[in-house]
Design a protein around this motif. Structure first.
Motif, PDB file in Angstrom:
ATOM      1  N   ASP A 195      57.384 -27.848  53.626  1.00 57.98           N
ATOM      2  CA  ASP A 195      56.070 -27.194  53.560  1.00 57.98           C
ATOM      3  C   ASP A 195      54.915 -28.194  53.579  1.00 57.98           C
ATOM      4  O   ASP A 195      53.753 -27.789  53.589  1.00 57.98           O
ATOM      5  N   GLY A 196      55.225 -29.493  53.504  1.00 64.36           N
ATOM      6  CA  GLY A 196      54.172 -30.500  53.523  1.00 64.36           C
ATOM      7  C   GLY A 196      53.597 -30.811  52.147  1.00 64.36           C
ATOM      8  O   GLY A 196      52.576 -31.474  52.035  1.00 64.36           O
ATOM      9  N   LEU A 197      54.241 -30.312  51.100  1.00 59.65           N
ATOM     10  CA  LEU A 197      53.734 -30.555  49.745  1.00 59.65           C
ATOM     11  C   LEU A 197      54.363 -31.801  49.120  1.00 59.65           C
ATOM     12  O   LEU A 197      54.006 -32.203  48.010  1.00 59.65           O
ATOM     13  N   ARG A 198      55.364 -32.366  49.773  1.00 60.13           N
ATOM     14  CA  ARG A 198      55.961 -33.636  49.354  1.00 60.13           C
ATOM     15  C   ARG A 198      56.175 -34.455  50.623  1.00 60.13           C
ATOM     16  O   ARG A 198      56.330 -33.896  51.704  1.00 60.13           O
ATOM     17  N   ARG A 199      56.227 -35.779  50.483  1.00 62.22           N
ATOM     18  CA  ARG A 199      56.641 -36.604  51.599  1.00 62.22           C
ATOM     19  C   ARG A 199      58.127 -36.397  51.877  1.00 62.22           C
ATOM     20  O   ARG A 199      58.904 -36.319  50.928  1.00 62.22           O
ATOM     21  N   LEU A 200      58.529 -36.313  53.125  1.00 60.37           N
ATOM     22  CA  LEU A 200      59.962 -36.288  53.438  1.00 60.37           C
ATOM     23  C   LEU A 200      60.571 -37.612  52.988  1.00 60.37           C
ATOM     24  O   LEU A 200      59.923 -38.654  53.063  1.00 60.37           O
ATOM     25  N   CYS A 201      61.813 -37.565  52.518  1.00 56.95           N
ATOM     26  CA  CYS A 201      62.502 -38.799  52.121  1.00 56.95           C
ATOM     27  C   CYS A 201      63.927 -38.695  52.645  1.00 56.95           C
ATOM     28  O   CYS A 201      64.338 -37.644  53.133  1.00 56.95           O
ATOM     29  N   PRO A 202      64.699 -39.786  52.577  1.00 58.55           N
ATOM     30  CA  PRO A 202      66.051 -39.732  53.150  1.00 58.55           C
ATOM     31  C   PRO A 202      66.874 -38.552  52.621  1.00 58.55           C
ATOM     32  O   PRO A 202      67.573 -37.891  53.399  1.00 58.55           O
ATOM     33  N   LEU A 203      66.761 -38.248  51.323  1.00 53.65           N
ATOM     34  CA  LEU A 203      67.562 -37.155  50.760  1.00 53.65           C
ATOM     35  C   LEU A 203      67.131 -35.795  51.310  1.00 53.65           C
ATOM     36  O   LEU A 203      67.968 -34.992  51.734  1.00 53.65           O
ATOM     37  N   THR A 204      65.821 -35.529  51.324  1.00 55.98           N
ATOM     38  CA  THR A 204      65.382 -34.212  51.800  1.00 55.98           C
ATOM     39  C   THR A 204      65.591 -34.075  53.308  1.00 55.98           C
ATOM     40  O   THR A 204      65.922 -32.998  53.794  1.00 55.98           O
ATOM     41  N   GLU A 205      65.439 -35.183  54.040  1.00 58.73           N
ATOM     42  CA  GLU A 205      65.736 -35.122  55.481  1.00 58.73           C
ATOM     43  C   GLU A 205      67.206 -34.788  55.711  1.00 58.73           C
ATOM     44  O   GLU A 205      67.546 -33.972  56.569  1.00 58.73           O
ATOM     45  N   HIS A 206      68.063 -35.419  54.931  1.00 56.08           N
ATOM     46  CA  HIS A 206      69.502 -35.180  55.039  1.00 56.08           C
ATOM     47  C   HIS A 206      69.811 -33.697  54.789  1.00 56.08           C
ATOM     48  O   HIS A 206      70.561 -33.063  55.532  1.00 56.08           O
ATOM     49  N   ILE A 207      69.214 -33.148  53.722  1.00 54.30           N
ATOM     50  CA  ILE A 207      69.483 -31.752  53.365  1.00 54.30           C
ATOM     51  C   ILE A 207      68.962 -30.804  54.444  1.00 54.30           C
ATOM     52  O   ILE A 207      69.662 -29.884  54.869  1.00 54.30           O
ATOM     53  N   LEU A 208      67.735 -31.041  54.911  1.00 54.18           N
ATOM     54  CA  LEU A 208      67.180 -30.155  55.947  1.00 54.18           C
ATOM     55  C   LEU A 208      68.036 -30.196  57.222  1.00 54.18           C
ATOM     56  O   LEU A 208      68.271 -29.165  57.856  1.00 54.18           O
ATOM     57  N   ARG A 209      68.512 -31.388  57.571  1.00 54.82           N
ATOM     58  CA  ARG A 209      69.390 -31.497  58.749  1.00 54.82           C
ATOM     59  C   ARG A 209      70.632 -30.628  58.586  1.00 54.82           C
ATOM     60  O   ARG A 209      71.090 -30.008  59.545  1.00 54.82           O
ATOM     61  N   GLN A 210      71.165 -30.583  57.350  1.00 51.27           N
ATOM     62  CA  GLN A 210      72.363 -29.756  57.111  1.00 51.27           C
ATOM     63  C   GLN A 210      72.081 -28.273  57.401  1.00 51.27           C
ATOM     64  O   GLN A 210      73.007 -27.501  57.611  1.00 51.27           O
ATOM     65  N   PHE A 211      70.821 -27.885  57.352  1.00 56.58           N
ATOM     66  CA  PHE A 211      70.440 -26.494  57.664  1.00 56.58           C
ATOM     67  C   PHE A 211      69.729 -26.427  59.021  1.00 56.58           C
ATOM     68  O   PHE A 211      68.842 -25.609  59.221  1.00 56.58           O
ATOM     69  N   ASP A 212      70.122 -27.312  59.938  1.00 57.98           N
ATOM     70  CA  ASP A 212      69.538 -27.361  61.283  1.00 57.98           C
ATOM     71  C   ASP A 212      68.013 -27.441  61.246  1.00 57.98           C
ATOM     72  O   ASP A 212      67.335 -26.880  62.128  1.00 57.98           O
ATOM     73  N   ASP A 213      67.462 -28.101  60.240  1.00 59.92           N
ATOM     74  CA  ASP A 213      66.008 -28.202  60.073  1.00 59.92           C
ATOM     75  C   ASP A 213      65.319 -26.848  60.065  1.00 59.92           C
ATOM     76  O   ASP A 213      64.148 -26.739  60.420  1.00 59.92           O
ATOM     77  N   ASP A 214      66.050 -25.806  59.654  1.00 51.60           N
ATOM     78  CA  ASP A 214      65.487 -24.454  59.586  1.00 51.60           C
ATOM     79  C   ASP A 214      65.437 -24.002  58.116  1.00 51.60           C
ATOM     80  O   ASP A 214      66.457 -23.652  57.527  1.00 51.60           O
ATOM     81  N   PRO A 215      64.227 -24.032  57.538  1.00 53.50           N
ATOM     82  CA  PRO A 215      64.118 -23.701  56.109  1.00 53.50           C
ATOM     83  C   PRO A 215      64.585 -22.276  55.801  1.00 53.50           C
ATOM     84  O   PRO A 215      64.993 -22.002  54.670  1.00 53.50           O
ATOM     85  N   ARG A 216      64.511 -21.384  56.802  1.00 51.49           N
ATOM     86  CA  ARG A 216      64.989 -20.022  56.532  1.00 51.49           C
ATOM     87  C   ARG A 216      66.482 -20.028  56.260  1.00 51.49           C
ATOM     88  O   ARG A 216      66.989 -19.277  55.447  1.00 51.49           O
ATOM     89  N   LYS A 217      67.215 -20.907  56.953  1.00 52.98           N
ATOM     90  CA  LYS A 217      68.663 -21.002  56.691  1.00 52.98           C
ATOM     91  C   LYS A 217      68.924 -21.523  55.280  1.00 52.98           C
ATOM     92  O   LYS A 217      69.838 -21.071  54.603  1.00 52.98           O
ATOM     93  N   LEU A 218      68.119 -22.501  54.865  1.00 57.13           N
ATOM     94  CA  LEU A 218      68.276 -23.031  53.499  1.00 57.13           C
ATOM     95  C   LEU A 218      67.985 -21.922  52.475  1.00 57.13           C
ATOM     96  O   LEU A 218      68.751 -21.700  51.542  1.00 57.13           O
ATOM     97  N   SER A 219      66.877 -21.217  52.691  1.00 58.27           N
ATOM     98  CA  SER A 219      66.473 -20.158  51.767  1.00 58.27           C
ATOM     99  C   SER A 219      67.544 -19.058  51.710  1.00 58.27           C
ATOM    100  O   SER A 219      67.874 -18.537  50.634  1.00 58.27           O
ATOM    101  N   GLU A 220      68.089 -18.737  52.859  1.00 52.70           N
ATOM    102  CA  GLU A 220      69.150 -17.720  52.949  1.00 52.70           C
ATOM    103  C   GLU A 220      70.390 -18.167  52.169  1.00 52.70           C
ATOM    104  O   GLU A 220      70.998 -17.405  51.433  1.00 52.70           O
ATOM    105  N   PHE A 221      70.764 -19.441  52.340  1.00 61.38           N
ATOM    106  CA  PHE A 221      71.875 -20.021  51.582  1.00 61.38           C
ATOM    107  C   PHE A 221      71.631 -19.892  50.082  1.00 61.38           C
ATOM    108  O   PHE A 221      72.482 -19.441  49.320  1.00 61.38           O
ATOM    109  N   ALA A 222      70.423 -20.271  49.656  1.00 63.17           N
ATOM    110  CA  ALA A 222      70.095 -20.289  48.223  1.00 63.17           C
ATOM    111  C   ALA A 222      70.133 -18.888  47.630  1.00 63.17           C
ATOM    112  O   ALA A 222      70.460 -18.710  46.462  1.00 63.17           O
ATOM    113  N   ARG A 223      69.793 -17.885  48.446  1.00 62.57           N
ATOM    114  CA  ARG A 223      69.737 -16.514  47.958  1.00 62.57           C
ATOM    115  C   ARG A 223      71.095 -16.044  47.444  1.00 62.57           C
ATOM    116  O   ARG A 223      71.180 -15.297  46.486  1.00 62.57           O
TER     117      ARG A 223
END
Lengths: 289, 289
Positions: free
Chosen positions: B165-193
């Motif tokens: 969302d741009g509220l934090r700087r991307l870092c190696p850990l968050t980049e790694h996690i977003l990649r695991q969800f194809d850089d699609d935050p909706r997929k991450l949010s869906e997983f978390a649900r």
């Protein structure tokens, strides 16, 4: 077309309003849940029911819907795989499905640019800049919804258990919460195990009461929420270059908590989401004569 | 009685061991879930099955169980309304039901005083001081389990969405996690649900890898967990007056992260929870000849 119709479809209620092509309100209707992601079939049912009720209220038959341009703002529209396909199954001459956030922004700011923050049980944010939409937050209770009633309520319960365990000093807020569970942490834990976001959000009023009494934990929880909401609003409004409207159950609370430099950009919402949907339908009907 | 039996019944597996009255191990058996709070009927089934398997393994018939003193450490025993009543339905000469934490402490420290911290998908703590038991934490994923893999994993996913969302700087850990969800935050949010605590905990290994590489967000997450675990251990051990054993999937990680003044009190576990249950059964049998 002769008529325009707006729909505001949320997770618990669906509201519809029908009007003449030039925006004169004729009738309203309501129905049950209309989240198209969590239950598309129920959503279609609620939309049709609310639209039929609006026709009846207007003294029109259901056939009028075939002469109607509809704009539907529906919860879950961002996550549904085929909103256009679903729109075609509806009984309107034409139907556009957008998220409920889009019609809320239209209601709050009219056709112009602006930012909205919807802060209640959940939290999410949206901006329109030069006609483009930008979303922020709204990722759900588990890994998002910071600053929401659900998240702040959950944090308060967590602090109550930490205080019970002796890892924090008891304070008026945590004592109050523990008393609500008969001072039995197992009851609190049991509650939390099955609680929905709205159940956590029900602790928000007492958090606000203790914050008003300058109780330090309550202030700390509210400050954490405010920091998030303020950063989101700053980012989306380019530090206040766009007007900001706060909506949702916690909007008044945040009106008081936000820092003054941000507060000066906050404007009251022009109207509500249902009127936003109607206004969009009117514009759409006018542009397709 | 001729035999003693120990049972370690967790949320996914139930293990049983049968031995002679003087503690010579004869046989072992395993079965499915045995949480007596979430599913008492299934728990009784798993306990009986595992006990019968242990008999078979020992070359005994099931009748041996009627000559057996059993101690059962079961997940959910603290929340069940009538563990004594349930104990009487089991096929043993006598049966004592305790929590799985009690047998873990017995396994780790023997009959003496001590503290255990169980840190894996969840977190909980227990001390025995002068024969008295003291519990801390273990309130579950929603408002407790701080310092656990589930909580730290959830926090990492939250940070990934904030970075998106741009509220934090991307870092190696968050980049790694977003990649695991194809850089699609909706997929991450869906997983978390729909994610369970164990699903969040699966992000723990990459958090630890990035923490080892001194990546600041990963260090921050681990530090937050360590602060909680350290306070819990300090409180229960009276600042190290009792020996501390760390158990669970994250015990090794915490061995490294805990501050030196606390680390000096950490001892290896003498044996596991199943042996703890057997030792308790042996003691009980000896005291009721």
């Amino acid at each position: 077309m002769d008529y325009i119709l707006g729909v505001d479809g949320g997770g618990t209620t669906c509201r519809a309003a029908i009007a003449t092509a030039d925006g004169r309100l004729l009738g309203r209707g309501t129905a049950g849940p209309a989240n198209i992601y969590s239950d598309p079939a129920q959503s279609v049912k609620s939309i049709s029911f609310a639209a039929n009720e609006a026709c009846k209220d207007a003294g029109l038959t259901e056939e009028a819907l075939q002469q109607t341009v509809a704009v539907l703002g529906l919860a879950g529209a961002n996550a549904h795989h085929d909103p256009e396909g679903l729109a075609q199954t509806l009984p309107f001459a034409s139907a556009q499905i957008v998220t409920d956030t889009v019609i809320a922004l239209e209601g709050a700011h009219g056709a112009g640019d602006g930012v909205i923050g919807i802060v209640g049980t959940g939290s999410n944010f949206m901006a329109r800049k030069g006609g483009q939409h930008y979303y922020l937050g709204g990722w759900g209770f588990h890994c998002g919804d910071q600053g929401s009633g659900a998240k702040m309520g959950e944090r308060a319960l967590e602090e109550a258990l930490l205080a019970h365990d002796g890892l924090r000093r008891l304070c008026p807020l945590t004592e109050h919460i523990l008393r609500q569970f008969d001072d039995d942490p197992r009851k609190l834990s049991e509650f939390a195990r099955s609680a929905k976001p709205k159940d956590f959000a029900e602790f928000m009023p007492i958090i606000l009461i203790y914050a008003q009494q300058q109780s330090s934990l309550a202030l700390d929880i509210v400050e954490e929420g405010t920091t998030y909401v303020a950063s989101a609003l700053r980012l989306l409004s380019d530090d206040g270059k766009l007007p900001i409207a706060l909506l949702g159950g916690l909007s008044q609370a945040y009106d008081a908590f936000l820092p003054p430099d941000l507060k000066q950009f906050i404007v009251p919402a022009k109207s509500d989401a249902l009127h936003g949907a109607l206004a969009m339908a009117e514009r759409q009907n006018a542009s397709n004569p």
